[in-house]
Design a protein around this motif. Sequence first.
Motif, PDB file in Angstrom:
ATOM      1  N   LEU A 195     -30.720 -41.980-184.072  1.00  0.00           N
ATOM      2  CA  LEU A 195     -29.635 -42.419-183.190  1.00  0.00           C
ATOM      3  C   LEU A 195     -28.361 -41.598-183.381  1.00  0.00           C
ATOM      4  CD1 LEU A 195     -30.185 -46.291-183.247  1.00  0.00           C
ATOM      5  CD2 LEU A 195     -31.029 -44.609-181.625  1.00  0.00           C
ATOM      6  N   ALA A 206     -28.974 -38.330-181.635  1.00  0.00           N
ATOM      7  CA  ALA A 206     -28.948 -38.503-180.174  1.00  0.00           C
ATOM      8  C   ALA A 206     -27.525 -38.678-179.674  1.00  0.00           C
ATOM      9  CB  ALA A 206     -29.803 -39.709-179.791  1.00  0.00           C
ATOM     10  N   ARG A 207     -26.776 -39.534-180.338  1.00  0.00           N
ATOM     11  CA  ARG A 207     -25.402 -39.824-179.877  1.00  0.00           C
ATOM     12  C   ARG A 207     -24.517 -38.580-180.012  1.00  0.00           C
ATOM     13  NH1 ARG A 207     -26.262 -43.935-177.235  1.00  0.00           N
ATOM     14  NH2 ARG A 207     -25.460 -42.383-175.827  1.00  0.00           N
ATOM     15  N   ALA A 217     -25.335 -36.242-177.160  1.00  0.00           N
ATOM     16  CA  ALA A 217     -24.861 -36.770-175.873  1.00  0.00           C
ATOM     17  C   ALA A 217     -23.346 -36.666-175.766  1.00  0.00           C
ATOM     18  CB  ALA A 217     -25.306 -38.220-175.725  1.00  0.00           C
ATOM     19  N   ASP A 230     -22.371 -33.060-175.193  1.00  0.00           N
ATOM     20  CA  ASP A 230     -22.722 -32.671-173.822  1.00  0.00           C
ATOM     21  C   ASP A 230     -21.693 -33.210-172.823  1.00  0.00           C
ATOM     22  OD1 ASP A 230     -24.586 -32.009-171.538  1.00  0.00           O
ATOM     23  OD2 ASP A 230     -24.552 -34.197-171.363  1.00  0.00           O
ATOM     24  N   GLU A 251     -17.160 -40.674-168.458  1.00  0.00           N
ATOM     25  CA  GLU A 251     -18.445 -40.529-169.158  1.00  0.00           C
ATOM     26  C   GLU A 251     -18.197 -40.279-170.653  1.00  0.00           C
ATOM     27  OE1 GLU A 251     -21.613 -37.891-167.507  1.00  0.00           O
ATOM     28  OE2 GLU A 251     -21.874 -37.279-169.597  1.00  0.00           O
ATOM     29  N   TRP A 256     -17.290 -43.463-172.310  1.00  0.00           N
ATOM     30  CA  TRP A 256     -18.499 -44.303-172.445  1.00  0.00           C
ATOM     31  C   TRP A 256     -19.337 -43.832-173.634  1.00  0.00           C
ATOM     32  CZ3 TRP A 256     -23.673 -42.662-170.771  1.00  0.00           C
ATOM     33  CH2 TRP A 256     -24.625 -43.683-170.811  1.00  0.00           C
ATOM     34  N   ALA A 258     -20.257 -45.921-177.060  1.00  0.00           N
ATOM     35  CA  ALA A 258     -21.636 -46.085-177.551  1.00  0.00           C
ATOM     36  C   ALA A 258     -21.708 -45.678-179.030  1.00  0.00           C
ATOM     37  CB  ALA A 258     -22.603 -45.249-176.709  1.00  0.00           C
ATOM     38  N   GLU A 296     -20.211 -48.455-181.054  1.00  0.00           N
ATOM     39  CA  GLU A 296     -21.146 -49.596-181.170  1.00  0.00           C
ATOM     40  C   GLU A 296     -22.252 -49.281-182.177  1.00  0.00           C
ATOM     41  OE1 GLU A 296     -22.259 -52.484-178.674  1.00  0.00           O
ATOM     42  OE2 GLU A 296     -20.827 -52.100-177.078  1.00  0.00           O
ATOM     43  N   GLU A 324     -20.362 -47.790-167.150  1.00  0.00           N
ATOM     44  CA  GLU A 324     -21.777 -48.163-167.261  1.00  0.00           C
ATOM     45  C   GLU A 324     -22.217 -49.117-166.158  1.00  0.00           C
ATOM     46  OE1 GLU A 324     -22.977 -49.225-171.140  1.00  0.00           O
ATOM     47  OE2 GLU A 324     -24.854 -50.117-170.513  1.00  0.00           O
ATOM     48  N   ALA A 356     -25.230 -35.937-164.871  1.00  0.00           N
ATOM     49  CA  ALA A 356     -25.473 -36.451-166.233  1.00  0.00           C
ATOM     50  C   ALA A 356     -26.975 -36.445-166.536  1.00  0.00           C
ATOM     51  CB  ALA A 356     -24.896 -37.856-166.372  1.00  0.00           C
ATOM     52  N   ALA A 381     -28.923 -33.992-169.274  1.00  0.00           N
ATOM     53  CA  ALA A 381     -29.805 -34.576-170.294  1.00  0.00           C
ATOM     54  C   ALA A 381     -31.210 -33.986-170.200  1.00  0.00           C
ATOM     55  CB  ALA A 381     -29.852 -36.095-170.131  1.00  0.00           C
ATOM     56  N   LEU A 384     -34.371 -39.921-175.528  1.00  0.00           N
ATOM     57  CA  LEU A 384     -33.692 -41.221-175.450  1.00  0.00           C
ATOM     58  C   LEU A 384     -32.405 -41.142-174.627  1.00  0.00           C
ATOM     59  CD1 LEU A 384     -34.229 -42.615-179.060  1.00  0.00           C
ATOM     60  CD2 LEU A 384     -35.363 -43.319-176.952  1.00  0.00           C
ATOM     61  N   ILE A 385     -31.664 -40.062-174.797  1.00  0.00           N
ATOM     62  CA  ILE A 385     -30.423 -39.925-174.023  1.00  0.00           C
ATOM     63  C   ILE A 385     -30.747 -39.798-172.532  1.00  0.00           C
ATOM     64  CG2 ILE A 385     -28.432 -38.393-173.602  1.00  0.00           C
ATOM     65  CD1 ILE A 385     -28.235 -40.280-176.084  1.00  0.00           C
ATOM     66  N   GLN A 403     -31.461 -43.218-171.263  1.00  0.00           N
ATOM     67  CA  GLN A 403     -30.264 -44.047-171.118  1.00  0.00           C
ATOM     68  C   GLN A 403     -29.500 -43.692-169.842  1.00  0.00           C
ATOM     69  OE1 GLN A 403     -27.289 -43.698-174.202  1.00  0.00           O
ATOM     70  NE2 GLN A 403     -26.384 -45.665-173.688  1.00  0.00           N
ATOM     71  N   ARG A 404     -29.381 -42.427-169.572  1.00  0.00           N
ATOM     72  CA  ARG A 404     -28.630 -42.015-168.376  1.00  0.00           C
ATOM     73  C   ARG A 404     -29.368 -42.405-167.096  1.00  0.00           C
ATOM     74  NH1 ARG A 404     -25.896 -36.242-170.258  1.00  0.00           N
ATOM     75  NH2 ARG A 404     -24.735 -37.139-171.991  1.00  0.00           N
ATOM     76  N   VAL A 431     -28.764 -46.156-166.503  1.00  0.00           N
ATOM     77  CA  VAL A 431     -27.452 -46.462-165.937  1.00  0.00           C
ATOM     78  C   VAL A 431     -27.438 -46.180-164.427  1.00  0.00           C
ATOM     79  CG1 VAL A 431     -25.044 -45.717-165.961  1.00  0.00           C
ATOM     80  CG2 VAL A 431     -26.208 -46.167-168.104  1.00  0.00           C
ATOM     81  N   GLU A 491     -29.157 -48.946-162.667  1.00  0.00           N
ATOM     82  CA  GLU A 491     -28.313 -50.147-162.612  1.00  0.00           C
ATOM     83  C   GLU A 491     -27.370 -50.093-161.402  1.00  0.00           C
ATOM     84  OE1 GLU A 491     -26.497 -51.215-166.396  1.00  0.00           O
ATOM     85  OE2 GLU A 491     -24.902 -52.289-165.354  1.00  0.00           O
ATOM     86  N   LYS A 545     -30.218 -50.523-172.932  1.00  0.00           N
ATOM     87  CA  LYS A 545     -29.348 -51.518-173.583  1.00  0.00           C
ATOM     88  C   LYS A 545     -29.338 -51.302-175.103  1.00  0.00           C
ATOM     89  CE  LYS A 545     -28.299 -56.393-173.797  1.00  0.00           C
ATOM     90  NZ  LYS A 545     -28.815 -57.741-173.788  1.00  0.00           N
ATOM     91  N   LEU A 577     -29.831 -48.558-176.718  1.00  0.00           N
ATOM     92  CA  LEU A 577     -29.068 -47.347-177.032  1.00  0.00           C
ATOM     93  C   LEU A 577     -27.572 -47.591-176.902  1.00  0.00           C
ATOM     94  CD1 LEU A 577     -31.387 -44.757-175.390  1.00  0.00           C
ATOM     95  CD2 LEU A 577     -30.447 -44.533-177.681  1.00  0.00           C
ATOM     96  N   ARG A 578     -27.196 -48.351-175.902  1.00  0.00           N
ATOM     97  CA  ARG A 578     -25.772 -48.611-175.692  1.00  0.00           C
ATOM     98  C   ARG A 578     -25.185 -49.388-176.873  1.00  0.00           C
ATOM     99  NH1 ARG A 578     -21.274 -50.058-175.322  1.00  0.00           N
ATOM    100  NH2 ARG A 578     -20.048 -50.445-173.464  1.00  0.00           N
TER     101      ARG A 578
END
Lengths: 318, 296
Positions: free
Chosen positions: A32, A35-36, A39, A42, A67, A70, A74, A77, A191, B48, B52, B71-72, B75-76, B79, B82, B178, B180-181
């Motif tokens: 994670l 990944a974060r 992201a 980017d 973005e 956001w 993330a 969190e 989001e 986005a 990715a 995973l990224i 997630q994009r 979204v 949604e 969710k 990942l967020r």
Amino acid sequence: MAERIPAPADLGDLKTFILPSRACLLSVRDLLCVARRGALEDSVRAARRIARTASASHDQRSAAALEVLWEAVACLELAANAAAPWVDPQLPSPNGAWVEMTHYDPGRANRFYESSHKWGDERFAVLSTHRFRHGDERSMLELMRVEGLTNERMAAAFGEAEAATTRFLRERFETLATAWKRMRAYAAAFEHGLLVVASAVGAIVDEDDNVIPHAMAVWETRKNASRGHIGDSVDDAIAAAEQAGELAIDLAHHVADARLRIVEALEFDGNDVYLRPWEHPFPYWFRRGSVSEETLDLLERARIAWVTVEVDEGNGTT
Amino acid sequence: MATSERPPGRVLRISGLPGASEQTYAGSPQFVAYCLGGDVRAKQRRDAIGRAQAAHQRATGRGEDPYPTALILCQRIGVALEDVARLVLAFESLSTSDPFDVLRNARYDMLDDAFARLADEPESLRAALMLPTPRDTAELDEPLRSAILEASDALARRWVGHWTRCARGWQLLRRLAKALRHGSPLLSRELVLGPPGAGALGEGLGDVFERWVLLVGSEVDHEAEALNTTYAIADIGEDTLSRARHAGLEAVALARKLAGAHVQRVHSESKWALPRDVVKLVGPKHRRILKRCARG
């Protein structure tokens, strides 16, 4: 000195405690966080490129900056979810804090950041595993002493590392808590529908209907409200989000890595578990100069190996 | 970062909207203003996803760990999916409440319901997408009515297809996005299968996909004073990612078309507005009629 010895029998249940804990922490540190970070980098790169592009519209710049906010939230969190089960535990979980990490608690991050200014040093020390868990503030140093650590230089270095790390984290948390407060509503707006206000029809005005220039304006989710970033550039919003996001990833990594050091001293061999030499047992995170060079050298080289003490209970000899 | 954060005395003023924005069929001025941002929204979401996807291709091409970028990407895409569900829920509520409130208040269970329900009810979806139906075109003269209905049927087939694929994508990605967020642990296939493995997590599940993560959730059972942990596999292999990406891009395109059509409907004060490219979907005779109609 043995390279490995059988692990103590009271280690905890492998199936429900040790291995799930290890897996969840490895997920945070090695998946994670990676990944974060990717992201976040980017989105920052893309937002800066759009901000520099003359032909990009005001709204495109806003959306790209949103973005980044956001992504930063993330990251915040992730750090809260990795750390709160120890620093701010809410659930009694006999199988360990990993259970709480996998429980969705919508108020967790908010509690975590908004209460951080009230934390005592012991609570900050939990982040680095210098203390085990909030509410059970046994010091790792005390436990090591009970288990036979007699080297006073090492014990002193551990104490210095704990104090310097606690000071550093307290200071860093001001950035994190501020970012959380300022950015989370923007992240939700990004989001849940990308609620950016089109600049052609939306403007933020004062009581006399004078337009206050905003680089970015959004409607908020789940309430009849809006918010905006004052000014004519999104550059500082992007920079603030980048800084907070990177710091949050570093924190999540630090928390998971500090916890994993204990688990990584375990060697799994079929159904048997052994203790192997504990490399870098003292987690620390501070600026150079916060502790003496001698202490830093000791922290970098520290390694704990094990000896087996056999007790003959029949006549009390060892 | 300086921010206004809703200080007293400052308000968002919406102005310059089409005159009919206050009409009931427009929803509300805020909803029209939201729809006006459809192109920017679509570009942002598409870019986005594209970035990715490019990062994922680079990672797999270099033989790097594919999980972080996969995973990224998920997630994009989640979204973007949604967005379209929120918009369709808003359209469904046009005559009963402020669609913008519906859009920004909708919770995940409402989105779940919208995807599942409307994928099973093409006619309800068609009504929600504001496409002309035989009943509400009864007052039109022929051959205009037939031309409009042919265009509407063609568009409905296309959009229902988009929606169905979006609904499948949502099923796959909703929990991943969710997790990942909120930073919930996601255990990779290799971590679960071990050695040494993840203990009780993943027990009893097969190894049916080339790449997957274990989604883990724990719920509090207050009555029993117990914590129940459940887990499920989410397939994030290349084929699945490819399908999910297409669904995400379709969601972006559909949301853009729907928002654009609404703005056009309000601008022209029309009962319906069909995207310009709909003429490509009908036969030559009806195409001529629709083009003539579009020219006024």
